[in-house]
Scaffold this active site. Structure first.
Site, PDB file in Angstrom:
ATOM      1  CE  LYS A 106      -3.514   1.943   3.109  1.00  0.00           C
ATOM      2  NZ  LYS A 106      -3.077   2.356   4.439  1.00  0.00           N
ATOM      3  CE1 TYR A 146       0.835 -23.708   4.433  1.00  0.00           C
ATOM      4  CE2 TYR A 146      -0.658 -25.354   3.531  1.00  0.00           C
ATOM      5  CZ  TYR A 146       0.348 -24.429   3.352  1.00  0.00           C
ATOM      6  OH  TYR A 146       0.875 -24.222   2.093  1.00  0.00           O
ATOM      7  CB  THR A 176       4.451 -27.397  -6.511  1.00  0.00           C
ATOM      8  OG1 THR A 176       3.231 -26.800  -6.970  1.00  0.00           O
ATOM      9  CG2 THR A 176       5.565 -27.008  -7.470  1.00  0.00           C
TER      10      THR A 176
HETATM   11  P1  NAD Z   1       9.372 -23.567   1.761  1.00  0.00           P
HETATM   12  O1  NAD Z   1       9.255 -23.918   3.202  1.00  0.00           O
HETATM   13  O2  NAD Z   1      10.462 -24.223   0.978  1.00  0.00           O
HETATM   14  O3  NAD Z   1       9.516 -21.996   1.568  1.00  0.00           O
HETATM   15  C1  NAD Z   1       8.988 -21.044   2.452  1.00  0.00           C
HETATM   16  C2  NAD Z   1      10.051 -19.999   2.701  1.00  0.00           C
HETATM   17  O4  NAD Z   1       9.512 -18.961   3.526  1.00  0.00           O
HETATM   18  C3  NAD Z   1      11.263 -20.556   3.440  1.00  0.00           C
HETATM   19  O5  NAD Z   1      12.456 -20.152   2.811  1.00  0.00           O
HETATM   20  C4  NAD Z   1      11.143 -19.965   4.844  1.00  0.00           C
HETATM   21  O6  NAD Z   1      12.389 -19.823   5.482  1.00  0.00           O
HETATM   22  C5  NAD Z   1      10.439 -18.656   4.566  1.00  0.00           C
HETATM   23  N1  NAD Z   1       9.644 -18.146   5.691  1.00  0.00           N
HETATM   24  C6  NAD Z   1       8.622 -18.787   6.334  1.00  0.00           C
HETATM   25  N2  NAD Z   1       8.101 -18.006   7.282  1.00  0.00           N
HETATM   26  C7  NAD Z   1       8.791 -16.837   7.242  1.00  0.00           C
HETATM   27  C8  NAD Z   1       8.713 -15.623   7.978  1.00  0.00           C
HETATM   28  N3  NAD Z   1       7.803 -15.444   8.962  1.00  0.00           N
HETATM   29  N4  NAD Z   1       9.569 -14.614   7.665  1.00  0.00           N
HETATM   30  C9  NAD Z   1      10.503 -14.774   6.675  1.00  0.00           C
HETATM   31  N5  NAD Z   1      10.620 -15.909   5.945  1.00  0.00           N
HETATM   32  C10 NAD Z   1       9.771 -16.924   6.223  1.00  0.00           C
HETATM   33  O7  NAD Z   1       7.950 -23.877   1.103  1.00  0.00           O
HETATM   34  P2  NAD Z   1       7.519 -23.857  -0.425  1.00  0.00           P
HETATM   35  O8  NAD Z   1       7.063 -25.204  -0.788  1.00  0.00           O
HETATM   36  O9  NAD Z   1       8.543 -23.199  -1.245  1.00  0.00           O
HETATM   37  O10 NAD Z   1       6.221 -22.937  -0.345  1.00  0.00           O
HETATM   38  C11 NAD Z   1       6.249 -21.565  -0.734  1.00  0.00           C
HETATM   39  C12 NAD Z   1       4.859 -20.979  -0.593  1.00  0.00           C
HETATM   40  O11 NAD Z   1       3.964 -21.656  -1.469  1.00  0.00           O
HETATM   41  C13 NAD Z   1       4.287 -21.107   0.812  1.00  0.00           C
HETATM   42  O12 NAD Z   1       3.564 -19.955   1.116  1.00  0.00           O
HETATM   43  C14 NAD Z   1       3.335 -22.285   0.688  1.00  0.00           C
HETATM   44  O13 NAD Z   1       2.274 -22.187   1.602  1.00  0.00           O
HETATM   45  C15 NAD Z   1       2.854 -22.162  -0.746  1.00  0.00           C
HETATM   46  N6  NAD Z   1       2.425 -23.464  -1.291  1.00  0.00           N
HETATM   47  C16 NAD Z   1       3.364 -24.393  -1.669  1.00  0.00           C
HETATM   48  C17 NAD Z   1       2.930 -25.617  -2.165  1.00  0.00           C
HETATM   49  C18 NAD Z   1       3.903 -26.681  -2.628  1.00  0.00           C
HETATM   50  O14 NAD Z   1       3.455 -27.747  -3.078  1.00  0.00           O
HETATM   51  N7  NAD Z   1       5.202 -26.445  -2.579  1.00  0.00           N
HETATM   52  C19 NAD Z   1       1.560 -25.894  -2.251  1.00  0.00           C
HETATM   53  C20 NAD Z   1       0.658 -24.931  -1.824  1.00  0.00           C
HETATM   54  C21 NAD Z   1       1.098 -23.704  -1.366  1.00  0.00           C
END
Ligand code: NAD
Length: 312
Positions: A106, A146, A176
């Site tokens: 914003k 979650y 994914t």
């Molecule tokens: P991941 O855990 O590899 O990546 C998440 C990243 O966010 C990590 O690097 C972590 O250190 C960082 N992080 C988490 N909380 C944080 C905070 N409070 N402050 C700063 N950094 C923070 O997971 P991913 O699989 O890469 O998922 C990425 C996004 O996609 C997430 O939001 C997840 O909910 C969403 N998602 C992923 C999938 C999948 O299949 N991979 C499916 C649905 C949704």
């Protein structure tokens, strides 16, 4: 002038692939990531190539002074193992952290995209899942931290769109997989690969007839980027609609690696979705997006990564 993007969670699995795509497209990229589930190794090859990393929680954004055109919020632990270990952190990251990013968008007049999830549909009673479906979520079950965190973040995103006209986007990501997943993070593909490469039996919760639809990570980040460039402000499913049973996926992984150990069956996880398959007609219509990478191509690339980086 180069476009500048902020990627929250950029040192994670999906985030690191998104950073690569944005750099390829000529963006300067700032990453905020406190490494709670991420890894510096996922992005260190991008240092000096237009990427800067800030080792902070997304609740502490006062150190960011650059103007941003686009903000991608991928920061959230995302695996079932994390749901047990840090449920309150996951809820606070969505409630306080995502709101802090919306405030930043914003203030800097940036577009902002929320990485939401197919988990907002819970254990779905409609199949395949369309964006209009409100879901079947158990708020007090072990996955509630979650699912409800993401539902809250979606609601807050819509509040900033309606009340402050912030340019928001919401992607609902389905399962994914690909290189840079953590081997021990409890998600299906890394667990299967880790066990199969060690010649151990694959663990299946339930009878294995539950289905998943697996999208390769480069397809996902192409969809995320297309959504950010579009004018679509309502949620869009991104995933691969080819549905397979968990048993079929386990057999495919074992066949690829030549692992002959019989599977181990354990009781089903509470609230584990029985069927999961995206309806991607909206993504096709509004983004002209659909997945391109086949399961066998995607599994080959993932296997290469696991052989080189994880199991030696
Ligand atoms: P991941 O855990 O590899 O990546 C998440 C990243 O966010 C990590 O690097 C972590 O250190 C960082 N992080 C988490 N909380 C944080 C905070 N409070 N402050 C700063 N950094 C923070 O997971 P991913 O699989 O890469 O998922 C990425 C996004 O996609 C997430 O939001 C997840 O909910 C969403 N998602 C992923 C999938 C999948 O299949 N991979 C499916 C649905 C949704």
């Amino acid at each position: 002038m180069k476009k500048r993007a902020l990627v929250a969670g950029g040192a994670g699995f999906v985030g690191s692939h998104l950073c690569e795509l944005l750099l390829e497209k000529g963006y300067e990229v700032d990453v905020v990531d406190n490494l709670v589930t991420g890894n510096k190794n996922n992005i260190k090859h991008l240092f000096g190539k237009g990427l800067k990393w800030f080792d902070v929680d997304i609740c502490n954004l006062h150190i960011l002074h650059d103007p941003y055109h686009e903000i991608y919020n991928l920061a959230s632990p995302a695996s079932p193992a994390d749901f047990d270990k840090m449920p309150e952190f996951i809820l606070n990251t969505a409630a306080l952290g995502h709101t802090a990013l919306l405030d930043l968008a914003k203030e800097r007049k940036a577009r902002i995209l929320l990485a939401s999830t197919s988990e907002v549909y819970g254990d779905p009673l409609q199949h395949p899942q369309r964006e209009e479906y409100f879901g079947n979520v158990n708020p007090i079950g072990p996955r509630g931290c979650y699912d409800e965190a993401k539902r809250f973040a979606e609601a807050m995103t819509m509040a900033y769109l309606r009340r402050f006209q912030v340019q928001t986007r919401i992607v609902r990501i389905f399962n994914t997989y690909g290189p840079r997943m953590r081997p021990q993070d409890g998600r299906m593909i890394p667990s299967f690969f880790s066990s199969a490469l060690k010649g151990e039996s694959l663990t299946i919760h339930g009878d294995g007839k539950q289905t998943r639809s697996l999208c390769y990570v480069t397809d996902l980040v192409a969809g995320i980027y297309a959504l950010m460039q579009s004018s679509e402000t309502s949620p869009v499913n991104i995933g691969n609609p080819i549905e397979k049973s968990v048993l079929e996926i386990a057999d495919t992984v074992n066949a690829l690696i030549g692992n002959k150990k019989p599977h181990t069956f354990l009781p089903a996880m509470p609230d584990d979705p029985k069927r999961r398959c995206p309806d991607i007609s909206k993504a096709k219509r509004v983004l002209a997006w659909e997945p391109k990478v086949s399961l066998s191509q995607g599994l080959d690339s993932t296997l290469k990564y696991f052989k080189e980086n994880v199991v030696r």
